[in-house]
Design a protein around this motif. Structure first.
Motif, PDB file in Angstrom:
ATOM      1  N   MET A 173     -43.584 -35.079  68.850  1.00  0.00           N
ATOM      2  CA  MET A 173     -44.808 -34.960  68.046  1.00  0.00           C
ATOM      3  C   MET A 173     -46.057 -34.987  68.946  1.00  0.00           C
ATOM      4  O   MET A 173     -46.989 -34.216  68.742  1.00  0.00           O
ATOM      5  CB  MET A 173     -44.850 -36.129  67.057  1.00  0.00           C
ATOM      6  CG  MET A 173     -45.919 -35.978  66.027  1.00  0.00           C
ATOM      7  SD  MET A 173     -45.666 -34.492  65.030  1.00  0.00           S
ATOM      8  CE  MET A 173     -47.300 -34.267  64.420  1.00  0.00           C
ATOM      9  N   LEU A 174     -46.033 -35.897  69.944  1.00  0.00           N
ATOM     10  CA  LEU A 174     -47.206 -36.000  70.820  1.00  0.00           C
ATOM     11  C   LEU A 174     -47.436 -34.685  71.555  1.00  0.00           C
ATOM     12  O   LEU A 174     -48.589 -34.258  71.748  1.00  0.00           O
ATOM     13  CB  LEU A 174     -47.033 -37.144  71.826  1.00  0.00           C
ATOM     14  CG  LEU A 174     -46.938 -38.550  71.248  1.00  0.00           C
ATOM     15  CD1 LEU A 174     -46.923 -39.587  72.353  1.00  0.00           C
ATOM     16  CD2 LEU A 174     -48.096 -38.841  70.297  1.00  0.00           C
ATOM     17  N   ALA A 175     -46.330 -34.017  71.925  1.00  0.00           N
ATOM     18  CA  ALA A 175     -46.467 -32.743  72.645  1.00  0.00           C
ATOM     19  C   ALA A 175     -47.165 -31.716  71.757  1.00  0.00           C
ATOM     20  O   ALA A 175     -48.012 -30.946  72.235  1.00  0.00           O
ATOM     21  CB  ALA A 175     -45.094 -32.248  73.074  1.00  0.00           C
ATOM     22  N   ILE A 176     -46.825 -31.733  70.477  1.00  0.00           N
ATOM     23  CA  ILE A 176     -47.453 -30.765  69.550  1.00  0.00           C
ATOM     24  C   ILE A 176     -48.953 -31.074  69.421  1.00  0.00           C
ATOM     25  O   ILE A 176     -49.794 -30.182  69.491  1.00  0.00           O
ATOM     26  CB  ILE A 176     -46.770 -30.822  68.159  1.00  0.00           C
ATOM     27  CG1 ILE A 176     -45.325 -30.341  68.296  1.00  0.00           C
ATOM     28  CG2 ILE A 176     -47.517 -29.979  67.140  1.00  0.00           C
ATOM     29  CD1 ILE A 176     -44.479 -30.554  67.063  1.00  0.00           C
ATOM     30  N   ILE A 177     -49.276 -32.362  69.254  1.00  0.00           N
ATOM     31  CA  ILE A 177     -50.694 -32.745  69.119  1.00  0.00           C
ATOM     32  C   ILE A 177     -51.461 -32.314  70.374  1.00  0.00           C
ATOM     33  O   ILE A 177     -52.559 -31.755  70.279  1.00  0.00           O
ATOM     34  CB  ILE A 177     -50.831 -34.268  68.894  1.00  0.00           C
ATOM     35  CG1 ILE A 177     -50.184 -34.665  67.564  1.00  0.00           C
ATOM     36  CG2 ILE A 177     -52.302 -34.692  68.911  1.00  0.00           C
ATOM     37  CD1 ILE A 177     -50.133 -36.164  67.300  1.00  0.00           C
ATOM     38  N   ASN A 178     -50.858 -32.541  71.539  1.00  0.00           N
ATOM     39  CA  ASN A 178     -51.547 -32.175  72.784  1.00  0.00           C
ATOM     40  C   ASN A 178     -51.777 -30.668  72.879  1.00  0.00           C
ATOM     41  O   ASN A 178     -52.827 -30.216  73.349  1.00  0.00           O
ATOM     42  CB  ASN A 178     -50.735 -32.651  73.991  1.00  0.00           C
ATOM     43  CG  ASN A 178     -50.806 -34.154  74.135  1.00  0.00           C
ATOM     44  OD1 ASN A 178     -51.795 -34.770  73.752  1.00  0.00           O
ATOM     45  ND2 ASN A 178     -49.764 -34.754  74.651  1.00  0.00           N
ATOM     46  N   GLN A 179     -50.797 -29.896  72.435  1.00  0.00           N
ATOM     47  CA  GLN A 179     -50.963 -28.439  72.483  1.00  0.00           C
ATOM     48  C   GLN A 179     -52.094 -27.980  71.553  1.00  0.00           C
ATOM     49  O   GLN A 179     -52.896 -27.125  71.911  1.00  0.00           O
ATOM     50  CB  GLN A 179     -49.651 -27.745  72.087  1.00  0.00           C
ATOM     51  CG  GLN A 179     -48.575 -27.806  73.155  1.00  0.00           C
ATOM     52  CD  GLN A 179     -49.020 -27.181  74.467  1.00  0.00           C
ATOM     53  OE1 GLN A 179     -49.539 -26.071  74.499  1.00  0.00           O
ATOM     54  NE2 GLN A 179     -48.854 -27.902  75.555  1.00  0.00           N
ATOM     55  N   VAL A 180     -52.132 -28.575  70.357  1.00  0.00           N
ATOM     56  CA  VAL A 180     -53.189 -28.194  69.398  1.00  0.00           C
ATOM     57  C   VAL A 180     -54.552 -28.584  69.968  1.00  0.00           C
ATOM     58  O   VAL A 180     -55.525 -27.813  69.903  1.00  0.00           O
ATOM     59  CB  VAL A 180     -52.951 -28.875  68.028  1.00  0.00           C
ATOM     60  CG1 VAL A 180     -54.124 -28.629  67.096  1.00  0.00           C
ATOM     61  CG2 VAL A 180     -51.675 -28.361  67.399  1.00  0.00           C
ATOM     62  N   PHE A 181     -54.608 -29.767  70.552  1.00  0.00           N
ATOM     63  CA  PHE A 181     -55.870 -30.243  71.138  1.00  0.00           C
ATOM     64  C   PHE A 181     -56.315 -29.280  72.251  1.00  0.00           C
ATOM     65  O   PHE A 181     -57.493 -28.890  72.320  1.00  0.00           O
ATOM     66  CB  PHE A 181     -55.656 -31.653  71.705  1.00  0.00           C
ATOM     67  CG  PHE A 181     -56.885 -32.240  72.345  1.00  0.00           C
ATOM     68  CD1 PHE A 181     -57.864 -32.835  71.572  1.00  0.00           C
ATOM     69  CD2 PHE A 181     -57.064 -32.181  73.718  1.00  0.00           C
ATOM     70  CE1 PHE A 181     -58.998 -33.368  72.153  1.00  0.00           C
ATOM     71  CE2 PHE A 181     -58.193 -32.709  74.310  1.00  0.00           C
ATOM     72  CZ  PHE A 181     -59.168 -33.305  73.521  1.00  0.00           C
ATOM     73  N   GLU A 182     -55.357 -28.870  73.073  1.00  0.00           N
ATOM     74  CA  GLU A 182     -55.670 -27.979  74.193  1.00  0.00           C
ATOM     75  C   GLU A 182     -56.166 -26.626  73.680  1.00  0.00           C
ATOM     76  O   GLU A 182     -57.112 -26.053  74.215  1.00  0.00           O
ATOM     77  CB  GLU A 182     -54.401 -27.800  75.019  1.00  0.00           C
ATOM     78  CG  GLU A 182     -54.654 -27.428  76.458  1.00  0.00           C
ATOM     79  CD  GLU A 182     -53.357 -27.403  77.247  1.00  0.00           C
ATOM     80  OE1 GLU A 182     -52.604 -28.384  77.204  1.00  0.00           O
ATOM     81  OE2 GLU A 182     -53.098 -26.383  77.889  1.00  0.00           O
ATOM     82  N   LEU A 183     -55.527 -26.179  72.619  1.00  0.00           N
ATOM     83  CA  LEU A 183     -55.922 -24.899  72.013  1.00  0.00           C
ATOM     84  C   LEU A 183     -57.368 -24.973  71.515  1.00  0.00           C
ATOM     85  O   LEU A 183     -58.175 -24.060  71.740  1.00  0.00           O
ATOM     86  CB  LEU A 183     -54.979 -24.636  70.831  1.00  0.00           C
ATOM     87  CG  LEU A 183     -54.761 -23.220  70.365  1.00  0.00           C
ATOM     88  CD1 LEU A 183     -54.207 -22.370  71.498  1.00  0.00           C
ATOM     89  CD2 LEU A 183     -53.750 -23.216  69.211  1.00  0.00           C
ATOM     90  N   GLU A 184     -57.707 -26.084  70.882  1.00  0.00           N
ATOM     91  CA  GLU A 184     -59.069 -26.261  70.380  1.00  0.00           C
ATOM     92  C   GLU A 184     -60.068 -26.283  71.540  1.00  0.00           C
ATOM     93  O   GLU A 184     -61.121 -25.645  71.476  1.00  0.00           O
ATOM     94  CB  GLU A 184     -59.163 -27.565  69.578  1.00  0.00           C
ATOM     95  CG  GLU A 184     -60.527 -27.736  68.907  1.00  0.00           C
ATOM     96  CD  GLU A 184     -60.700 -29.105  68.274  1.00  0.00           C
ATOM     97  OE1 GLU A 184     -60.085 -30.072  68.753  1.00  0.00           O
ATOM     98  OE2 GLU A 184     -61.474 -29.199  67.299  1.00  0.00           O
ATOM     99  N   GLN A 185     -59.698 -27.010  72.601  1.00  0.00           N
ATOM    100  CA  GLN A 185     -60.584 -27.083  73.771  1.00  0.00           C
ATOM    101  C   GLN A 185     -60.811 -25.698  74.367  1.00  0.00           C
ATOM    102  O   GLN A 185     -61.915 -25.352  74.753  1.00  0.00           O
ATOM    103  CB  GLN A 185     -59.945 -27.963  74.864  1.00  0.00           C
ATOM    104  CG  GLN A 185     -59.664 -29.379  74.456  1.00  0.00           C
ATOM    105  CD  GLN A 185     -60.945 -30.164  74.274  1.00  0.00           C
ATOM    106  OE1 GLN A 185     -61.710 -30.323  75.203  1.00  0.00           O
ATOM    107  NE2 GLN A 185     -61.185 -30.622  73.075  1.00  0.00           N
ATOM    108  N   LYS A 186     -59.714 -24.948  74.417  1.00  0.00           N
ATOM    109  CA  LYS A 186     -59.796 -23.619  75.036  1.00  0.00           C
ATOM    110  C   LYS A 186     -60.764 -22.724  74.256  1.00  0.00           C
ATOM    111  O   LYS A 186     -61.618 -22.057  74.839  1.00  0.00           O
ATOM    112  CB  LYS A 186     -58.394 -23.001  75.047  1.00  0.00           C
ATOM    113  CG  LYS A 186     -58.252 -21.847  76.008  1.00  0.00           C
ATOM    114  CD  LYS A 186     -56.939 -21.163  75.840  1.00  0.00           C
ATOM    115  CE  LYS A 186     -55.805 -21.901  76.489  1.00  0.00           C
ATOM    116  NZ  LYS A 186     -54.531 -21.161  76.368  1.00  0.00           N
TER     117      LYS A 186
END
Lengths: 100, 833
Positions: free
Chosen positions: A1-14
Motif C-alpha cells: 500500500m505504501l508503494a502505491i501511495i508513494n507513486q501517486v504522490f510522485e505523480l502529483e509532484q511531477k
C-alpha cells in the motif's frame, strides 16, 4: 500500500513541477480515499526544519545557519490510523532541507 | 530461573534489539519512527543528545558533535570532545556505545531488563570485549553476556531454518553491511558453534557502492543529457545547489539499487528544476553490476585469504550465510555461488540476522547470579514529584509542555509523541524545563515525558500527556450538534451520515465523494435532493433540522446525470455557522454553489411529506409487530404518532402553495417533533439489534479464523481496530456497515472450502421449483450435483453451484439483512448514495 501511495504522490509532484494542475481534483480524491483506508499522507514541503521532528529523514546543508526549511519532499510522511485515537507513523518523510 | 531473553546487535553502522519469548524471536521496533534498525550515531547539539537517524542527519552540518563508527575505537584511549554552548565536555567510545544501548532499551515495553546479550565482532580482543561490557553496564544492565556476531548469525539461520546438523560442518559468514565488511569461518556440530577465524575491512560497505553508482553511472548519463561535462566535479564539491543535487542523487541511487535487486532493469527519473534537469533513462542490472563487481572482488579477496590461511578451500564450506543489507544485491549472491558452488543461505533477513541470533542465544542463557564490578547499582530507586503544565486543547501547530520539580534535581528529560513523529532527544533538566512540541493537526496527540537521573536511568515517566489539536477548544467556537447529510439506502429509505462531528472547532470544511443513486435526464422534472441537517448521525432524518437544502432538477443540469457516476460535495461551515455547499459533477464538469444561513433556511413541503411517508411505513410495521407481541401500550404510542402525522399531512397539503406565511415552518417543527418521538421509541432497540448482529458475525469470523487468508485477517483487524469509532456511536447504520463487511468476509471464507459447496448445493437443491427462473432442467442438474459429491469432484460441483445459483430468482437470493434488497433492483428517493 505504501508503494502505491508513494507513486501517486510522485505523480502529483511531477505534474505540479510542470505547473499542470488539471488533475488536482483527482489527486485530492485519491488522497481522500487513502485517508478512508486509514492512511494519512502529509506533504511537509516548506515546513521549518526541527531536529525534534522524527517523522522525517532529512539531508541538511553543510551549515545550519539561516532559516532552515524543507525544500524538496522525495517521500511523504504517512501515518496509519488504528482506532479513533491511535495513529502511528508508518513511513518517515524523506526530505531535503535548505537555508532559505 | 529466568533467562536473559534480550539480545542486542551493537553494530558499527546500525544496531537493533530482539526479544526471545515462547520459542520465537521478535525484533523490537523503535517507538520513535517505528523502525527495527537504529543508526549507531550520537549527536550533541544545544544541550540535546540525540541517538539514531536524527543524529545521522546532522553528520554534515554539525560534524564536530556527531559521532559514528565509534565501535572501531572502543577499548582505545581515544576521547571525543563535545562542544556544546561554549562548554567542552569529553565522551569515550564506551559512553557513546552506552547511549546507543540505552536507546535500544527504550524500545522495550514495561520494566527494563537487568541483563542482555550483546554481540561483538569476532575480531574483538579482550580489552575491546571488556569495554563493550562496560558500555552495557553504563547503559543500566546489571548482567552482560557477549556473543560473537558470526555465531549469532549462524544461530539465527540454524534456528529459523530448523536445520538438523548431524555431522561436523564449516560455514562461512559473509557480512557486507552499510559501512563495513566482515567474514568469518564458523565450526558447527550437533552441540557447539564456534568461530575459527575471521577477516574484515572497516571501510568497505554498501555506501561505497552507492557513491560509485552515482559517479560512474548516473552522472555520466546526466552529463551527456545536459551537456555539462564538469557535472561530476561540481556535484562532488557539494556546494550551493549542487549539494542539494548530491543528496537528491543519493536518494535516487538508493531507490534504484533496491529495485535492481528485484528487477533486471530500472528507469531512473531525474527531476531537478533548480538546474533545469529533467531526464529519464534506463539502467540495466548488468550496468549496475559493473559498479558492484570491483567492491565485491575486494570482499572475495578477504574470503580467499581467510580460507588459505586456514588451509581450506570452498569445498570444505557447507553453507555461506549472508548478513548485512548489501547482500540483497543479486550479483553478490550469484558471484558467491559461482566461486563456492555451495549453499548460499539467504533465508533470513540479512539486516536483522545478528539481532535474531543474539536473542535466540539470550533465550537459552540463564541470568547470572551476580556480576558487574564496574558500576554499582544498588542505590534505592529515586522518586521525583513533577508538576506539569500544558494546554490540553489547541489550534496551534506547536504547544509548550512545561514541568518542574519542587526539590533540587539535576538530570535529563525526554519527550516523545506516541505515534513516533516527535522526539525531543535527551535534554538536561535542572529543576524546571519546557519544550515546544509539534502536533498532528485535527488529532489527539499523546506525549510521554521521561525524567532520568544523571546516569540516565529513568526515574519518572508520564505517558498520559494528551494535547488535542482542533478537536475541542474552550475558547473557540464549538459545533453544538453533529452536521449530517441525508443519503439513500438500498431499501428505499434514507439515513444520516455525519459530516462534521459535535464539538469540532469552527470553521470546518470537508469534501464528500458520493454517487448518484438514480439517473436524471436533462430538462426533465426529476431531481436530486441534497439535504444537510443538524442532528445526531443515526437518528431519523426527518426528525432533524434541515440547514441546507438543494434540489438539482433536470432543468439545472448541462448533461444527463447517470446513476452510479460520481458527485463531489464540498461543504464548509464558517465560524458563525453559515453553511456553504459546492456541488461538482465530474462527468459534466458542472459546478453548483449554494450558501445557507440558519436564519434563511428553506423548508420544502414536498420533503416534509416524503419524511412523513417514510415514517408511516415504519409505524405500520411497528404497530403490527407490537400488536403481534401483545405490547398494546407500545402499540398505542405508535398509533398516537401515526394519527398526529396523518393530521399533519392534511395541514401540509393545505398550505402547499402558500409561500407567504410562516405556517410551513411551524408544521416543519411539528413534523420534526413527532418524528423525534418515533425515533426515540425505536432507535435504542435497533442499535441493540445491530450490535447483536455485529457480535455474531465477529464470533463467526473468530471461529473460522484458522482458514482465513492473511488479507482476510488484515481486513478483520482493520474492522476491529475501528470498534471504538462505531460500537458506541448509537448509529445503527454505522454498525450495520461494519457488520456487513464482516458478513462478506465470513461468506468469502466459507466459499474458500470446496467441501462447503456440498451444503450450499443441498441448500439450493432443496428449494421449491418456483424459486427458479428455469425449473425445466433442474432435475438433471441436481442429479449431476449428487454424482459430483459422490465422486468428491468438488471443482465440478463448484461450477454447478454457480449455474444453479444464477438460476435462482433475485427475490429469493437474500442472504443477510432482510431490509436490503440484494439484486432485486434498488430504489432511490433523494438520488445520492
Amino acid at each position: 500500500m505504501l508503494a502505491i501511495i508513494n507513486q501517486v504522490f510522485e505523480l502529483e509532484q511531477k505534474l505540479q513541477s510542470r505547473d499542470d494542475l488539471s488533475a488536482e481534483r483527482n489527486f485530492k480524491r485519491i488522497f481522500h480515499e487513502f485517508e478512508e483506508m486509514g492512511y494519512r499522507v502529509i506533504n511537509p514541503i516548506n515546513r521549518k526544519y526541527s531536529e525534534t521532528d522524527s517523522d522525517i529523514e532529512a539531508t541538511l546543508p553543510a551549515t545550519l545557519n539561516g532559516d532552515l526549511r524543507i525544500t524538496r519532499v522525495l517521500k511523504p510522511v504517512i501515518y496509519q490510523k488504528g482506532n479513533i485515537d491511535d495513529i502511528s507513523l508508518v513511513q518517515k518523510g524523506i526530505v531535503i532541507v535548505e537555508a532559505v | 530461573m529466568d533467562n536473559i531473553n534480550f539480545g542486542i546487535d551493537l553494530g558499527t553502522t546500525n544496531s537493533g534489539i530482539g526479544k526471545y519469548e515462547n520459542g520465537k524471536v521478535q525484533v523490537l521496533k523503535n517507538p520513535v519512527g517505528h523502525r527495527e534498525i537504529l543508526s549507531s550515531v550520537v549527536s550533541f547539539r544545544k544541550g540535546r543528545i540525540i541517538v539514531g537517524d536524527k543524529a545521522r542527519e546532522q553528520y554534515l552540518s554539525n560534524a564536530q558533535n556527531v559521532f559514528s563508527a565509534f565501535k572501531r575505537k572502543i577499548g582505545t584511549n581515544e576521547i571525543y570532545p563535545v562542544n556544546q554552548q561554549d562548554e567542552i565536555t569529553e565522551v569515550s567510545a564506551i559512553d557513546l556505545s552506552a547511549y546507543v544501548l540505552k536507546e535500544l532499551k527504550s524500545y522495550i515495553h514495561g520494566n527494563p531488563p537487568e541483563a542482555a546479550v550483546i554481540t561483538i565482532p569476532a575480531s574483538f580482543d579482550t580489552i575491546q570485549s571488556n569495554a563493550t561490557k562496560k558500555a552495557g553496564y553504563l547503559a543500566g544492565f546489571e548482567h552482560v553476556v557477549l556473543l560473537q556476531e558470526p555465531v549469532a548469525a549462524c544461530l539465527a539461520y540454524a534456528n529459523l531454518s530448523h536445520l538438523n546438523i548431524e555431522d561436523e560442518q564449516r560455514w562461512l559468514v559473509y557480512d557486507f553491511g552499510g559501512g563495513t565488511f566482515d567474514t568469518a569461518l564458523v565450526y558447527i556440530n550437533q552441540r557447539e558453534l564456534k568461530v575459527i577465524d575471521n577477516k574484515g575491512n572497516n571501510f568497505l560497505g554498501g555506501v561505497d557502492i552507492d557513491h560509485a553508482f552515482i559517479a560512474q553511472v548516473i552522472i555520466p548519463r546526466l552529463a551527456e543529457l545536459t551537456g555539462d561535462a564538469e557535472l561530476w566535479q561540481k556535484v562532488s564539491q557539494k556546494t550551493g545547489v549542487y549539494e542539494k543535487l548530491w543528496h537528491y542523487l543519493n536518494y535516487q541511487a538508493e531507490e534504484a539499487k533496491k529495485e535492481l535487486s528485484m528487477s533486471p532493469s530500472v528507469w531512473i527519473e531525474i527531476n531537478f528544476p533548480e538546474l533545469d534537469i529533467s531526464a529519464e533513462f534506463e539502467i540495466t542490472r548488468d550496468v549496475f553490476n559493473t559498479v558492484v563487481e570491483p567492491k565485491y572482488k575486494e570482499t572475495e579477496e578477504f574470503i580467499r585469504s581467510l580460507l588459505l590461511e586456514n588451509s581450506m578451500s570452498f569445498s570444505d564450506i557447507s553453507r555461506i550465510i549472508l548478513v548485512g543489507g548489501t547482500t540483497y544485491i543479486p550479483y553478490i549472491k550469484d558471484a558467491l555461488k559461482n566461486i563456492s558452488n555451495t549453499i548460499i543461505d539467504d533465508s533470513v533477513d540479512p539486516t536483522t540476522a545478528v539481532i535474531v541470533g543474539a536473542a535466540y542465544y539470550a533465550g537459552s542463557q540463564p541470568k547470572p547470579v551476580s556480576e558487574n564490578p564496574v558500576v554499582q547499582n544498588d542505590q534505592p530507586k529515586a522518586t521525583i514529584d513533577i508538576k506539569l503544565s500544558y494546554e490540553a486543547f489547541t489550534n496551534d501547530k506547536e504547544e509548550l509542555i512545561a514541568f518542574k520539580t519542587a526539590n533540587p534535581f539535576t538530570g535529563y528529560y525526554r519527550i516523545t509523541r506516541s505515534d513516533g513523529g516527535f522526539d525531543s532527544g535527551l535534554r538536561s533538566f535542572d529543576q524546571s524545563a519546557s519544550e515546544f512540541v509539534t502536533l498532528i493537526p485535527k488529532s489527539k496527540n499523546t506525549f510521554r515525558l521521561g525524567i532520568f537521573d544523571i546516569r540516565q536511568k529513568e526515574i519518572y515517566s508520564n505517558s498520559a500527556i494528551s494535547i488535542s489539536h482542533g478537536l475541542y477548544n474552550v475558547s473557540g467556537q464549538l459545533l453544538p450538534e453533529d452536521i449530517c447529510i441525508e443519503l439513500d439506502k438500498n431499501n428505499g429509505t434514507t439515513y444520516l451520515e455525519p459530516i462534521f462531528k459535535r464539538n469540532n472547532i469552527l470553521p470546518l470544511n470537508r469534501t464528500l465523494y458520493k454517487v448518484f443513486s438514480k439517473s436524471v435526464i436533462k430538462n426533465s422534472d426529476d431531481k436530486i435532493i441534497i439535504n444537510v441537517v443538524e442532528g445526531k448521525g443515526g437518528t431519523m432524518p426527518g426528525s432533524n433540522l434541515s440547514i441546507g437544502y438543494i434540489e438539482i432538477s433536470g432543468k439545472d443540469i448541462s448533461t444527463d446525470l447517470i446513476q452510479g457516476t460520481d458527485i463531489e460535495l464540498m461543504l464548509t461551515m464558517d465560524e458563525s455557522r453559515g453553511l456553504n455547499i459546492e456541488v461538482y459533477i465530474p462527468s459534466s464538469g458542472q459546478l453548483i454553489k449554494h450558501s445557507f444561513h440558519i436564519s434563511s433556511r428553506d423548508v420544502s413541503v414536498d420533503k416534509s411529506l416524503y419524511d412523513i411517508a417514510q415514517a408511516e411505513n415504519i409505524l405500520n410495521r411497528e404497530i403490527r409487530l407490537s400488536n403481534d407481541d401483545e405490547a398494546y401500550e407500545v402499540s398505542a404510542l405508535f398509533q398516537k404518532i401515526a394519527s398526529d402525522l396523518n393530521s399533519l399531512k392534511g395541514e401540509l397539503h393545505a398550505i402547499k402553495n402558500d409561500n407567504i406565511t410562516a405556517e410551513k415552518y411551524r408544521l416543519d417543527e411539528k413534523k420534526r417533533r413527532l418524528l423525534g418521538e418515533l425515533d426515540s421509541l425505536t432507535r435504542a432497540r435497533d442499535v441493540h439489534a445491530a450490535l447483536h448482529k455485529y457480535r455474531e458475525q465477529k464470533q463467526l469470523f473468530i471461529d473460522r479464523k484458522g482458514t482465513a487468508t492473511s488479507q482476510q485477517l488484515t481486513a478483520f483487524e482493520n474492522i476491529v481496530s475501528r470498534e471504538g469509532e462505531f460500537l458506541n456511536s448509537g448509529d445503527k447504520h454505522l454498525i450495520e456497515k461494519y457488520q456487513k463487511e464482516l458478513t462478506e468476509l465470513n461468506w468469502a471464507i466459507f466459499l474458500q472450502s470446496d467441501e462447503n459447496y456440498v451444503s450450499l448445493f443441498y441448500n439450493i437443491a432443496s428449494r421449491p421449483p418456483e424459486h427458479f427462473k428455469e425449473p425445466a432442467n433442474l432435475g438433471f442438474l441436481i442429479e449431476e450435483g449428487i454424482r459430483h459429491i459422490n465422486e468428491k469432484n468438488y471443482q465440478q460441483l463448484r461450477q454447478l453451484v454457480y449455474v444453479l445459483s444464477a438460476n435462482v430468482k433475485n427475490e429469493f437470493k437474500k442472504r443477510e439483512n432482510p431490509d436490503e434488497q440484494v439484486g432485486g433492483g434498488s430504489t432511490s428517493n433523494l438520488g445520492l448514495r
